[in-house]
Scaffold this active site. Structure first.
Site, PDB file in Angstrom:
ATOM      1  N   GLU A 150      38.617   4.004  -1.416  1.00  0.00           N
ATOM      2  CA  GLU A 150      39.223   4.732  -2.522  1.00  0.00           C
ATOM      3  C   GLU A 150      38.653   6.155  -2.532  1.00  0.00           C
ATOM      4  O   GLU A 150      37.450   6.311  -2.407  1.00  0.00           O
ATOM      5  CB  GLU A 150      38.941   4.062  -3.871  1.00  0.00           C
ATOM      6  N   GLY A 157      29.596   4.251  -8.416  1.00  0.00           N
ATOM      7  CA  GLY A 157      28.762   3.210  -9.006  1.00  0.00           C
ATOM      8  C   GLY A 157      29.057   1.869  -8.357  1.00  0.00           C
ATOM      9  O   GLY A 157      28.167   1.134  -7.960  1.00  0.00           O
ATOM     10  N   ALA A 158      30.341   1.572  -8.242  1.00  0.00           N
ATOM     11  CA  ALA A 158      30.795   0.325  -7.635  1.00  0.00           C
ATOM     12  C   ALA A 158      32.266   0.487  -7.297  1.00  0.00           C
ATOM     13  O   ALA A 158      32.899   1.436  -7.744  1.00  0.00           O
ATOM     14  CB  ALA A 158      30.607  -0.842  -8.604  1.00  0.00           C
ATOM     15  N   MET A 159      32.783  -0.418  -6.482  1.00  0.00           N
ATOM     16  CA  MET A 159      34.177  -0.286  -6.057  1.00  0.00           C
ATOM     17  C   MET A 159      34.827  -1.652  -5.988  1.00  0.00           C
ATOM     18  O   MET A 159      34.315  -2.571  -5.355  1.00  0.00           O
ATOM     19  CB  MET A 159      34.217   0.422  -4.694  1.00  0.00           C
ATOM     20  N   GLU A 160      36.017  -1.741  -6.636  1.00  0.00           N
ATOM     21  CA  GLU A 160      36.647  -3.031  -6.896  1.00  0.00           C
ATOM     22  C   GLU A 160      37.447  -3.609  -5.732  1.00  0.00           C
ATOM     23  O   GLU A 160      38.406  -4.356  -5.981  1.00  0.00           O
ATOM     24  CB  GLU A 160      37.573  -2.890  -8.107  1.00  0.00           C
ATOM     25  N   HIS A 192      33.265  -4.889 -15.170  1.00  0.00           N
ATOM     26  CA  HIS A 192      34.266  -3.837 -14.950  1.00  0.00           C
ATOM     27  C   HIS A 192      34.998  -4.071 -13.629  1.00  0.00           C
ATOM     28  O   HIS A 192      36.229  -4.107 -13.570  1.00  0.00           O
ATOM     29  CB  HIS A 192      33.554  -2.473 -14.936  1.00  0.00           C
ATOM     30  N   GLU A 193      34.239  -4.254 -12.564  1.00  0.00           N
ATOM     31  CA  GLU A 193      34.856  -4.421 -11.240  1.00  0.00           C
ATOM     32  C   GLU A 193      35.697  -5.695 -11.188  1.00  0.00           C
ATOM     33  O   GLU A 193      36.746  -5.730 -10.551  1.00  0.00           O
ATOM     34  CB  GLU A 193      33.790  -4.439 -10.144  1.00  0.00           C
ATOM     35  N   GLU A 234      41.418   2.380 -14.695  1.00  0.00           N
ATOM     36  CA  GLU A 234      40.049   2.633 -15.146  1.00  0.00           C
ATOM     37  C   GLU A 234      39.850   2.471 -16.650  1.00  0.00           C
ATOM     38  O   GLU A 234      38.854   1.912 -17.089  1.00  0.00           O
ATOM     39  CB  GLU A 234      39.592   4.025 -14.692  1.00  0.00           C
TER      40      GLU A 234
HETATM   41 ZN   LIG Z   1      36.845   1.042 -12.152  1.00  0.00          ZN
END
Ligand SMILES: [Zn+2]
Length: 843
Positions: free
Chosen positions: A118, A250-253, A286-287, A309
């Site tokens: 992404e 931070g993180a990626m889904e 969140h992810e 988001e």
């Molecule tokens: Zn997100």
């Protein structure tokens, strides 16, 4: 705007990758079958060296356009077509595409290969129609210079290994930016949900097995929660969570293989602060919310990024509140998201939540966390409180059913939720979605009548273009309508209304709507006289709104200062958060080493002394969650106050844990280190902390060191810190911003950090310029500068860069942010400092 998907619609990719870590070369072949709607087609590529393109097994000529990031070719006819593309690509250290993460185990250097696609980096790994709408199935086959003991994981389970090639099961229909895989030596732990989904957590072997327990539990229960809440099963056989040592966001889904910064996934269950645990839990939730919202149903184009988001950002709180009700996680929403959104959204020129974008650099630039995440989630919290959870769930179920394995736009969501609730949601929400900024609602008694009016709220210069919002008012008087759509409304005779209600008049009760309130003097005094009876969120809101009104020059900061004392002994962590946010904002009015600064330190001491006594420096067994979360605020205040007892106490805690600092209680460790660095600084201490920093695998200890060390008053030591900025063996590029900010915020280090970023801007751009964190180096700079001289230097340096793709808005907004701060200080410092000195004298 024409998109590649309009002329070529892939339905199946066969992606073969041979990745050689030794030579840092990727050799690939991608077969794409799809429907050609035109004979002129193109697919995306970036940094790929394409050798051959075959159309239905016949070699064809093609042209590569590196500027547009495509290869174009002509087909003999439209219809079903299979492209075969052979290429090589570099394996680079950019934290985008396919890239290595570096780490050490027992002094041995190792690599873990992972991916980050992404927004538009899948095209760096394989040629593809790299647009979210272009959903297809993927067959992934991966070969690498494999050694014994190494594992490879991907979105789907591995089905076969032959001749060293790992074949993965065909994916469901999905977008390119969600493809992911990783390989190397990994630690892992597994469990299974009630419904049979396999849950796994993976990290490097630098981490202890027990560090995987907390995330495994949260991930499992999050998936179970969402399956129930969304009334839609998790669509894949597994959900892997992987911690990567080098990670830009931070993180990626990624669907089925979520990637995280190490600090946002693995943690020591025996010594991690509650604050950090809450943070990690919300990131995981969140992810995993995205696995449906974003992955199963995806925005049609990046302009609707907010759909992904904003929604995930609300759901992380909904989920964690269900998993850990004792945490009262919505309080964190109030102190972090609400406050960030209200601050940034008040600057003229800010983007709206829904925003038009086309080019890759623009797409990266719209990931404004305060807007697309924080304001967007606040918008959805408004929706949730308007329609209730039953309609929300019913609407979501319909939304997933209608668009699963496909795409949607904002209006699809409003339709689904509005239908479930029986209201025209789009009409209300579009005023929030399409317009930047938010209103201040003025409540006043005019000729005996309670009157409300709305107007856009600005911090700094703002051009009022007459925007109006449909505002859910949440008033505590019956006469208050549910929605305020007009510029002004009259509610009726104030005395009668007040008598009926028997309470001071209030709006936005619960602080769930995205606006602030300016009460006239009499109404405000009425609320303040009864402030003891308000719940903590309302007290936070009161302080927060006053602070914003002061920043926006609608009231004076000097009128807020006298109010601080009445909240100082609150046992609520949210009230303390708001209190110290206001107090912290007074620091900008004082010069270093001045009498005014000395007075302000005394104010901090008066605010915090009792609380420090009550709570103590060492966490107590079985204390309340509020106490655990309040302690950091008051200890921090005591250190700013230079409170002698606190300095001594923190120093002795340091001395008795000197040999094993990581074992200090995680809740207070950063303050113990900060105290040591500020008051007992030495080269030896610097070396020791840098050494610990590079050796430890504990993410929160690492972050404590990066916050504490730049607080040294010693200019030579500060220079030594800046010397490490470009040494990725010590400070990884992903962590650099915190180190930069720390030195810049230090009066003795500001010049050093500012000189560094100006001199080495090109290095910074080369190192982190390819990702969405880049522009935040400008944001943190503008968060600190406060003098006319720095403003001039800032403009001189950044104005020539204003046309850099992805930086334009940030530079414009940040210039405004510094300008308004400089003029606020100029106009108000005298009155504010006088109020501080009076406070100190009177209390
Ligand atoms: Zn997100």
């Amino acid at each position: 705007m024409t998109r590649l998907y309009d002329s070529f619609q892939p339905n199946l990719y066969k992606v073969y990758l041979d990745i050689d870590r030794g030579s840092k070369i990727i050799t690939g072949q991608t077969k794409i079958s799809g429907l050609a709607k035109s004979t002129q087609i193109a697919v995306n590529q970036k940094f790929l060296k394409v050798s051959d393109v075959l159309v239905d097994d016949k070699r064809v000529p093609f042209t590569s356009d590196d500027e547009e990031e495509i290869i174009s070719l002509e087909l003999p006819q439209t219809g079903e077509t299979t492209l075969t593309i052979d290429y090589t690509a570099p394996l680079t250290d950019s934290m985008m595409g396919i890239y290595p993460s570096y780490y050490q185990v027992d002094g041995q250097k190792k690599q873990l290969i992972g991916t980050q696609f992404e927004t538009t980096a899948a095209r760096q790994a394989f040629p593809c129609v790299d647009e979210p709408e272009a959903k297809a199935n993927f067959d992934l086959a991966i070969k690498f210079d494999e050694k014994p003991g190494e594992t490879v994981i991907a979105n789907m389970p591995e089905v076969e290994v032959s001749d060293g090639v790992h074949y993965f099961d065909r994916t469901v229909k999905m977008s390119t930016y969600l493809i992911a895989f990783a390989f190397g030596e990994m630690e892992s732990k597994f469990t299974t949900t009630k419904s049979g989904v396999k849950i796994g957590v993976f990290s490097t072997k630098a981490h202890d097995q027990k560090e995987l327990d907390f995330p495994l539990d949260i991930a499992k229960r999050s998936i179970e929660f969402y399956e129930d809440f969304y009334q839609t099963p998790y669509p894949l056989p597994h959900s892997w969570q992987l911690a990567l040592p080098d990670f830009s966001a931070g993180a990626m889904e990624n669907w089925g293989l979520v990637t995280y910064r190490e600090a946002y996934l693995v943690l020591d269950p025996d010594n991690t602060s509650l604050e950090k645990k809450e943070l990690v839990a919300t990131v995981i939730a969140h992810e995993l919310a995205h696995q449906w919202f974003g992955d199963l149903v995806t925005m049609k184009w990046w302009d609707d990024l907010w759909l992904n988001e904003s929604f995930a950002n609300m759901m992380e709180y909904v989920a964690v509140d269900a998993l850990e009700p004792d945490w009262h996680i919505w309080e964190l929403f109030q102190t972090s998201e609400a406050s960030a959104a209200l601050q940034r959204d008040a600057t003229d020129g800010v983007q709206s939540v829904h925003v038009q974008v086309e080019k890759p650099a623009e797409i990266d630039a719209i990931f404004d966390s305060a807007i697309v995440y924080a304001k967007g989630s606040r918008m959805l919290v408004m929706v949730r409180s308007l329609i209730g959870d039953d309609a929300l769930r019913k609407g979501l179920k319909a939304y997933f059913e209608a668009h699963h394995y496909g795409n949607a736009s904002g209006s699809d969501l409003w339709d689904a939720l509005g239908q479930a609730a029986g209201i025209d949601l789009a009409k209300i929400m579009n005023t929030w979605l399409e317009q930047p900024g938010y209103p201040v609602v003025k409540a006043s008694v005019v000729d005996g009548k309670l009157t409300l009016s709305q107007q856009q709220f600005f911090i700094g210069e703002g051009k009022d273009v007459g925007r109006l919002w449909q505002i859910p008012l949440n008033g505590n008087y019956d006469a208050v309508p549910q929605i305020m759509a007009d510029r002004e409304i009259v509610l009726g005779n104030y005395n009668e209304l007040c008598q009926q209600a028997g309470a001071p008049f209030r709006l936005n009760v619960g602080n769930e709507s995205h606006f602030i309130v300016k009460y006239d003097e009499a109404l405000l005094n009425d609320i303040l006289d009864n402030s003891d009876t308000l719940d903590p969120i309302s007290q936070l809101q009161l302080l927060q709104d006053l602070r914003l009104l002061a920043e926006g020059r609608q009231i004076s900061y000097s009128s807020v200062v006298p109010l601080l004392g009445r909240f100082a002994n609150s046992k609520s962590n949210v009230v303390n958060a708001a209190l110290y946010q206001v107090a912290g904002n007074l620091k900008k009015f004082v010069a270093p080493d001045s009498t005014e600064e000395n007075d302000l330190r005394k104010l901090f001491d008066k605010l915090s002394a009792e609380q420090v006594k009550r709570l103590g420096w060492t966490p107590k067994y079985n204390e309340s969650i509020d106490d655990q979360l309040t302690r950091p605020y008051v200890l921090n205040a005591a250190l700013y106050a230079k409170n002698k007892d606190s300095i001594t106490e923190a120093h002795s805690l340091f001395e008795s844990n000197k040999e094993n600092l990581v074992a200090l209680p995680a809740d207070i460790r950063v303050y113990v280190l900060a105290n040591e660095v500020q008051n007992y600084s030495s080269l030896e201490l610097l070396k020791k902390l840098f050494n610990d920093y590079t050796q430890t695998s504990d993410g929160s200890y690492k972050s404590d060191i990066s916050l504490a060390l730049p607080m040294t008053p010693d200019k030579d030591l500060l220079a030594k810190i800046v010397d490490q900025y470009e040494n990725s063996e010590v400070i990884k590029p992903q962590d650099l911003r915190a180190w930069y900010r720390g030195v810049l915020a230090n009066d003795n280090g500001q010049q050093l950090a500012w000189d560094w970023i100006r001199n080495d801007w090109q290095w910074l751009e080369d190192t982190v310029g390819g990702d969405m964190e880049f522009s935040t180096f400008i944001t943190v700079t503008s968060g600190i500068f406060k003098t006319p001289q720095r403003l001039d230097e800032f403009k001189k340096f950044f104005e020539p860069k204003i046309n850099t793709p992805g930086l334009t808005r940030e530079i414009q907004m940040d210039t405004k942010v510094i300008e308004s701060r400089v003029s606020l200080i100029e106009d108000e410092k005298e009155a504010v400092n006088k109020a501080v000195s009076l406070f100190v004298f009177n209390n």
